[in-house]
Design an enzyme around this catalytic site. Structure first.
Site, PDB file in Angstrom:
ATOM      1  N   ARG A 135      -2.601   1.163  -9.834  1.00 47.91           N
ATOM      2  CA  ARG A 135      -1.690   2.109  -9.182  1.00 47.91           C
ATOM      3  C   ARG A 135      -0.344   2.215  -9.897  1.00 47.91           C
ATOM      4  O   ARG A 135       0.307   3.262  -9.815  1.00 47.91           O
ATOM      5  CB  ARG A 135      -1.495   1.725  -7.708  1.00 47.91           C
ATOM      6  CG  ARG A 135      -2.668   2.132  -6.841  1.00 47.91           C
ATOM      7  CD  ARG A 135      -2.426   1.872  -5.372  1.00 47.91           C
ATOM      8  NE  ARG A 135      -3.557   2.340  -4.587  1.00 47.91           N
ATOM      9  CZ  ARG A 135      -3.836   1.924  -3.353  1.00 47.91           C
ATOM     10  NH1 ARG A 135      -3.055   1.018  -2.779  1.00 47.91           N
ATOM     11  NH2 ARG A 135      -4.873   2.404  -2.709  1.00 47.91           N
ATOM     12  N   ASP A 153       0.809  -1.221   0.000  1.00 47.44           N
ATOM     13  CA  ASP A 153       0.000   0.000   0.000  1.00 47.44           C
ATOM     14  C   ASP A 153       0.843   1.272   0.000  1.00 47.44           C
ATOM     15  O   ASP A 153       0.329   2.358  -0.292  1.00 47.44           O
ATOM     16  CB  ASP A 153      -0.930   0.016   1.213  1.00 47.44           C
ATOM     17  CG  ASP A 153      -2.079  -0.965   1.060  1.00 47.44           C
ATOM     18  OD1 ASP A 153      -2.428  -1.300  -0.087  1.00 47.44           O
ATOM     19  OD2 ASP A 153      -2.631  -1.402   2.088  1.00 47.44           O
TER      20      ASP A 153
END
Length: 428
Positions: free
Chosen positions: A342, A311
């Site tokens: 991402r 993350d």
């Protein structure tokens, strides 16, 4: 954001409670008969979706200042929800809830927002189906998730990749089987579920990548104290390292070794970061001190460390842009299936600042060079809290305002983010 330009950032703060731990505390509190008190939970959009789902199953949650009180009749008395369970933007809620409901033998339909509708759920459906769960997905891969009552059996399952969400979904389903479920992990993933299950009285062990859970034991209500989230702490820590004249201390933050990979990366880079562990009972907790560090070294990370910082990779990419050497991230293909892709988002947006990348299917290399941001450059946040906060930190470091299309998703994990930055600026 303009008020944060041309500033130094100094002081001490506590970041919001750990999102992963808050989710799990709500779920285990709902499964355990009695009263569970959750101290310092993360109050955010994601955790409220889990709270609402637990109430829909028959638990009660009283929200007090700094504390949530979960009162439950116990797993055997929970019931099927009267309507579709909505999980919003929360992948953790969606995946863990699927295992929980399948294990209880209840009927339910689960759906989330547009982002969740694009995230693959077949990775949990497959092992749960091996246990006997009757789960249907759109196009056999995506939400909505339809769960029909069925009786589950324990399994021995080898994870194809490290995933705390998949592992946790299996463990939640296994709680109410007759026998022992065994999970083999290829590399360590965050272990909040195992720690908390033991706290709530489950018969669970974890050693050398093998997790064993004996089903059939009722959970006992237990109080949970939620430490600060290392994923949220990563942003002020990186700000301190990259912003001249800055020094920031983050107190009461989780130092769980399955989540603290970013601290290892900072050490590889030679950053001025000191860590003090203050508690090791259950979840490791401590204090992180970070100060400005010029001439950062490069890094090359892959394999086992990736689940420990998955993350944090967006903010690590920004950190890499200020290194004097190339920095490479590989084996991070899971990032393609987060709130957004991402890998693609990081490259597309940071490239607007003159940062040079080589893209791979499972990661990227950031090449050393000059970061150059033009004032009011338009950038996209992709409704992704971690991308948005990374872009805000990049703007502050360069003392150049940028135009982010929408910053509202910050509330998913770090309500008060801008206020905390302002507080640190005022203390400079």
């Amino acid at each position: 954001m303009k008020s944060l330009m041309n500033s130094k950032f100094n002081g001490t703060l506590k970041v919001p409670g750990d999102k992963s731990i808050t989710h799990r505390a709500l779920m285990f509190g709902a499964l355990a008969a009695g009263t569970t008190r959750i101290h310092y939970p993360l109050t955010s959009e994601d955790t409220h979706r889990t709270l609402e789902c637990m109430c829909a199953l028959g638990a009660e949650v009283e929200q007090k200042e700094g504390e949530w009180v979960v009162t439950s009749p116990g797993a055997a008395q929970l019931h099927a929800p009267a309507k579709t369970l909505y999980t919003g933007n929360s992948g953790t809620t969606t995946r863990l809830l699927t295992g929980l409901i399948a294990g209880l033998g209840l009927a339910a339909e689960i759906e989330g927002d547009e982002s969740i509708a694009k995230r693959p759920m077949d990775r949990i459906q497959r092992p749960l189906a091996e246990m006997g769960a009757d789960i249907s997905l759109k196009d056999e891969k995506y939400p909505p998730i339809i769960i029909r009552p069925s009786r589950l059996s324990p399994i021995s399952y080898t994870m194809p990749m490290a995933s705390a969400q998949v592992k946790s979904a299996i463990l939640l389903a296994a709680l109410y089987t007759e026998g022992t479920t065994v999970i083999h992990e290829p590399s360590p993933s965050r272990n909040h579920t195992e720690i908390m299950l033991e706290q709530f009285g489950a018969d669970i062990s974890a050693e050398d990548g093998v997790i064993r859970l004996k089903g059939g034991n009722a959970l006992s209500a237990s109080d949970v104290t939620v430490p600060g989230d290392i994923s949220s702490a990563a942003f002020p820590i990186v700000l301190a390292v990259l912003k001249p004249g800055s020094s920031i201390t983050v107190e009461n933050v989780s130092l769980n070794s399955t989540r603290s990979g970013i601290l290892d990366v900072l050490e590889m880079m030679g950053a001025d970061v000191r860590v003090e562990q203050t508690s090791s009972e259950g979840e490791a907790i401590g204090t992180v001190h970070a100060s400005h560090t010029p001439n950062l070294k490069g890094f090359d990370i892959s394999g086992d460390i990736i689940p420990r910082l998955i993350d944090e990779i967006p903010i690590i990419a920004l950190l890499a842009a200020y290194s004097t050497e190339a920095c490479t991230v590989r084996d991070a293909d899971e990032l393609r299936y987060k709130e957004t892709d991402r890998i693609r988002a990081v490259i597309d947006e940071l490239s607007k600042f003159g940062i040079s990348f080589t893209e791979y299917e499972d990661g990227f290399t950031v090449h050393p060079g000059q970061v150059s941001i033009e004032e009011n450059t338009p950038v996209k946040g992709y409704n992704d809290h971690r991308i948005i906060m990374m872009l805000i930190i990049s703007s502050i470091i360069s003392d150049t305002p940028i135009e982010i299309d929408d910053v509202s998703a910050i509330d998913i994990s770090y309500p008060g983010f801008m206020e905390d930055l302002e507080k640190l600026r005022k203390e400079a």
